[in-house]
Each structure stands twice: as structure tokens, then as C-alpha cells.
Design a protein around this motif. Structure first.
Motif, PDB file in Angstrom:
ATOM      1  N   ARG A 299      14.862   9.823   8.248  1.00 40.17           N
ATOM      2  CA  ARG A 299      14.076  10.240   7.081  1.00 40.17           C
ATOM      3  C   ARG A 299      13.015   9.188   6.764  1.00 40.17           C
TER       4      ARG A 299
ATOM      5  N   GLN B 228      -1.072  14.524   2.723  1.00 35.56           N
ATOM      6  CA  GLN B 228      -0.183  15.521   3.325  1.00 35.56           C
ATOM      7  C   GLN B 228      -0.183  15.410   4.844  1.00 35.56           C
TER       8      GLN B 228
ATOM      9  N   TRP C 194       2.343  12.766   5.909  1.00 37.62           N
ATOM     10  CA  TRP C 194       3.741  13.201   5.870  1.00 37.62           C
ATOM     11  C   TRP C 194       4.016  14.267   6.933  1.00 37.62           C
ATOM     12  N   ASP C 195       3.024  15.076   7.264  1.00 31.36           N
ATOM     13  CA  ASP C 195       3.193  16.038   8.358  1.00 31.36           C
ATOM     14  C   ASP C 195       3.456  15.303   9.674  1.00 31.36           C
TER      15      ASP C 195
ATOM     16  N   ALA D 160       4.698  12.247   9.981  1.00 27.66           N
ATOM     17  CA  ALA D 160       6.028  11.626   9.870  1.00 27.66           C
ATOM     18  C   ALA D 160       7.130  12.628  10.165  1.00 27.66           C
ATOM     19  N   ASP D 161       7.035  13.808   9.573  1.00 24.53           N
ATOM     20  CA  ASP D 161       8.065  14.826   9.783  1.00 24.53           C
ATOM     21  C   ASP D 161       8.086  15.318  11.225  1.00 24.53           C
TER      22      ASP D 161
ATOM     23  N   GLY E 236      10.968  13.039  11.887  1.00 25.39           N
ATOM     24  CA  GLY E 236      11.816  13.777  10.960  1.00 25.39           C
ATOM     25  C   GLY E 236      13.165  14.192  11.497  1.00 25.39           C
TER      26      GLY E 236
ATOM     27  N   CYS F 240       2.345   3.647   0.668  1.00 23.97           N
ATOM     28  CA  CYS F 240       2.354   5.024   0.171  1.00 23.97           C
ATOM     29  C   CYS F 240       3.788   5.506   0.189  1.00 23.97           C
ATOM     30  N   CYS F 241       4.350   5.747  -0.986  1.00 19.22           N
ATOM     31  CA  CYS F 241       5.727   6.254  -1.074  1.00 19.22           C
ATOM     32  C   CYS F 241       5.706   7.763  -1.150  1.00 19.22           C
ATOM     33  N   ARG F 242       6.739   8.335  -0.626  1.00 17.93           N
ATOM     34  CA  ARG F 242       6.858   9.796  -0.625  1.00 17.93           C
ATOM     35  C   ARG F 242       7.295  10.293  -1.966  1.00 17.93           C
TER      36      ARG F 242
ATOM     37  N   PHE G  99       5.563   3.945   9.622  1.00 15.86           N
ATOM     38  CA  PHE G  99       6.499   4.733   8.836  1.00 15.86           C
ATOM     39  C   PHE G  99       7.749   3.909   8.531  1.00 15.86           C
TER      40      PHE G  99
ATOM     41  N   ARG H 185      10.589   7.495   4.343  1.00 17.61           N
ATOM     42  CA  ARG H 185      10.545   7.372   2.888  1.00 17.61           C
ATOM     43  C   ARG H 185       9.220   6.847   2.370  1.00 17.61           C
TER      44      ARG H 185
END
Length: 135
Positions: free
Chosen positions: A71, A56, A59-60, A62-63, A67, A133-135, A19, A73
Motif C-alpha cells: 500500500r 491523481q 496515485w494511478d 502507484a496503484d 498496489g 505528498c500524502c494520500r 513511493f 501511503r
């Protein structure tokens, strides 16, 4: 089996996510060597084991895991085999859930410049193998 339900051994085909939280770690096209530079405190690089599910899930993770601290990115994705081809190793390191460390970064006694150079060379191999992979 680890608390996450994953096996302790990380198979070559497993997907790993590094990340990225800073502009110094990536641009719009690719990760930079700084993305994989090991932490000064222990000489390892933190990654998370990922399933090949939709983005998804990435990102889940990562958060959930980062998170509240920073942040996320972007993420640099590569396989454990990519890490091993660079003469490094990846080992499970929970908690947090699904966490692993890239280990065996070279260290040359009493020569920090040579150590930095060798580590950057290996980080470049990881960058070449990674997909951004960018958010």
C-alpha cells in the motif's frame, strides 16, 4: 525511446516520485532519509518518472505499479536535477513502465559504517529537496 514512450535520457527538469509505504520513510511533514536509502540487493533507489499532471496521475501510477504488492501511503517528489546536485545519478530502468533508479551511491570497501554514513548524508540532501505528498 523506451516502451513507455519516454526518452531514455532523464532530463534535469523531470519530476520523480519515490513511493513511500512505511512510517519509517516519512512523517506528516516530510520524507525521512530512510525513504531514499538504496536497496541492499543492488545499491539503487527505485523512483518513477512523473508528468506534472494532477496528483491523481501520481496515485494511478502507484496503484498500477505497486498496489498489488504494498500500500502506497505517500510520495516524495523531486527532480532529476535535485538527484544530480546530490552527486547521484538517475537512469531509466524499465520495466515497469516509467521506472528509474537513483544510482552511484557511495560504497567504501570493508567499511559498512562509513558507507552508511555517506549514504545517509546524501539521502538527507534528497529529503531537503523533496516535496511530500500524502494520500
Amino acid at each position: 525511446m523506451l516502451a513507455s514512450g519516454l526518452p531514455e535520457h532523464i532530463a534535469d527538469e523531470e519530476l520523480l516520485a519515490r513511493f513511500l509505504t512505511s512510517d519509517s520513510q516519512f512523517n506528516r511533514e516530510m520524507a525521512k532519509p530512510a525513504a531514499f536509502t538504496p536497496r541492499p540487493m543492488d545499491g539503487n533507489t527505485s523512483v518513477f518518472r512523473q508528468s506534472p499532471d494532477p496528483l491523481q496521475a501520481l496515485w494511478d501510477t502507484a496503484d498500477r505499479e505497486l498496489g498489488t504488492v504494498r500500500r502506497v501511503r505517500a510520495a516524495a517528489l523531486l527532480t532529476a536535477a535535485d538527484v544530480r546536485r546530490a552527486r547521484l545519478e538517475v537512469i531509466a530502468s524499465e520495466p515497469p513502465s516509467c521506472h528509474a533508479d537513483i544510482t552511484r551511491w557511495p560504497e567504501i570497501a570493508n567499511d559498512t559504517e562509513a558507507t552508511k554514513a555517506q549514504r545517509k548524508e546524501l539521502a538527507l540532501l534528497l529529503v531537503q529537496a523533496a516535496t511530500l505528498c500524502c494520500r
